[in-house]
Design an enzyme around this catalytic site. Structure first.
Site, mmCIF file in Angstrom:
data_model
loop_
_atom_site.group_PDB
_atom_site.id
_atom_site.type_symbol
_atom_site.label_atom_id
_atom_site.label_comp_id
_atom_site.label_asym_id
_atom_site.label_seq_id
_atom_site.Cartn_x
_atom_site.Cartn_y
_atom_site.Cartn_z
ATOM 1 N N HIS A 135 0.852 -1.186 0.000
ATOM 2 C CA HIS A 135 0.000 0.000 0.000
ATOM 3 C C HIS A 135 0.889 1.238 0.000
ATOM 4 O O HIS A 135 1.990 1.230 0.570
ATOM 5 C CB HIS A 135 -0.890 0.056 1.254
ATOM 6 C CG HIS A 135 -2.181 -0.683 1.142
ATOM 7 N ND1 HIS A 135 -2.824 -1.186 2.252
ATOM 8 C CD2 HIS A 135 -2.973 -0.988 0.084
ATOM 9 C CE1 HIS A 135 -3.949 -1.784 1.877
ATOM 10 N NE2 HIS A 135 -4.052 -1.668 0.565
ATOM 11 N N CYS A 140 -2.283 2.716 9.219
ATOM 12 C CA CYS A 140 -3.285 1.715 8.858
ATOM 13 C C CYS A 140 -4.461 1.714 9.824
ATOM 14 O O CYS A 140 -5.592 1.407 9.439
ATOM 15 C CB CYS A 140 -2.649 0.331 8.815
ATOM 16 S SG CYS A 140 -1.613 0.044 7.373
#
Length: 302
Positions: free
Chosen positions: A195, A291
């Site tokens: 990511h 996150c």
């Protein structure tokens, strides 16, 4: 032979010394701005499957410790004056603690997520339901795969968009059309940095200030980042491997994994205050500070 400074060189020497003095002055103080975050407690967090290189189902999760570490992060945000909203965890969705992946919010508008893996697919609907229940009216259910702030990073000038492992390149045009902001596509090439938020962090949204790890990106994307952000803080391999770029900044305070020690002094040199956090249990799922933290930009209703 040693060098000499002749009388005609004195002005140049003085200028050099003055420049050195200026560089040694402490950085201007940064100002934190109040933020609103969405988080989800790791009540059901576990690693029973592997959808990124960090996940190993043979390594058990200490759930009480994961909960304590997550609470420390939540409480730190609140102590800094930020608002933390809470998403109800679902027993069937162990990765829901990684709330950043559920949507991207800009100017009060919500671009929902569409997850790449079936294991997380239902998280998107849970996020959209939360937004509807909390007064958000412009909510877009995407046609193309994007994993929220995992692959979208917001600055004042751009929406930086990762691709290569999770989010579809088609999601970039979709985001640009929805938000009306220029989207800069960036290719991720190292599976450890699956990511964008594992390889790049926005330090000061207003001034387009970022830090990133170049080797996580393709050569062309590195060139784009160098052109757009020539003064970026560059992380080394050790700090990137500690997920040190999975960080959250309020413009002054930078909350980041405690193992990314090599970033502390460079951040201080730029006027930021690094706040190390221990999220070692959540790292077993491939995530850390960012996150766990979705930012709610531009909508103030509770």
């Amino acid at each position: 032979m040693g060098s000499r400074t002749y009388p005609c060189d004195a002005p140049a020497a003085a200028a050099t010394n003055a420049a050195a003095t200026i560089r040694e002055e402490p950085p201007l103080p940064r100002e934190a701005t109040p933020r609103r975050y969405l988080m989800c407690a790791p009540a059901h967090f576990r690693v029973t499957y592997s959808i990124n290189p960090w996940m190993d189902p043979t390594k058990p999760v200490d759930l009480p410790l994961a909960q304590t570490q997550w609470e420390d992060l939540r409480d730190r945000y609140r102590a800094l004056g930020h608002t933390v909203e809470l998403l109800t965890p679902d027993p069937g969705l162990p990765d829901m603690v990684f709330a950043a992946n559920g949507a991207t919010v800009v100017d009060g508008r919500v671009l929902g997520a569409r997850f790449a893996y079936q294991e997380r697919f239902a998280e998107a609907a849970a996020h959209r339901d939360w937004f509807r229940e909390h007064g958000f009216t412009e909510i877009h259910e995407p046609d193309h795969v994007n994993e929220g702030e995992g692959d979208f990073a917001v600055t004042s000038s751009y929406l930086l968009a990762g691709r290569g492992f999770r989010s579809s390149p088609l999601s970039h045009d979709e985001a640009q059309e929805f938000f009306g902001r220029p989207v800069i596509g960036l290719d991720l090439v190292d599976p450890r940095y699956y990511h964008l938020d594992t390889a790049l962090s926005v330090l000061d949204e207003a001034s387009d200030e970022i830090m990133y790890y170049p080797d996580a990106f393709s050569p062309g994307s590195r060139a784009v980042l160098a052109r757009l952000f020539p003064d970026a803080l560059i992380a080394d391999e050790a700090d990137a491997a500690a997920l040190g770029l999975n960080a959250v900044s309020d413009g002054r305070n930078v909350l980041l994994p405690q193992a990314a020690t090599g970033l502390f002094d460079p951040l201080r040199a730029r006027g930021f205050e690094p706040l190390p956090m221990d999220l070692s249990e959540l790292l077993k799922g491939g995530g850390s500070v960012k996150c766990c933290t979705q930012e709610l930009r531009g909508q103030d209703s509770a």
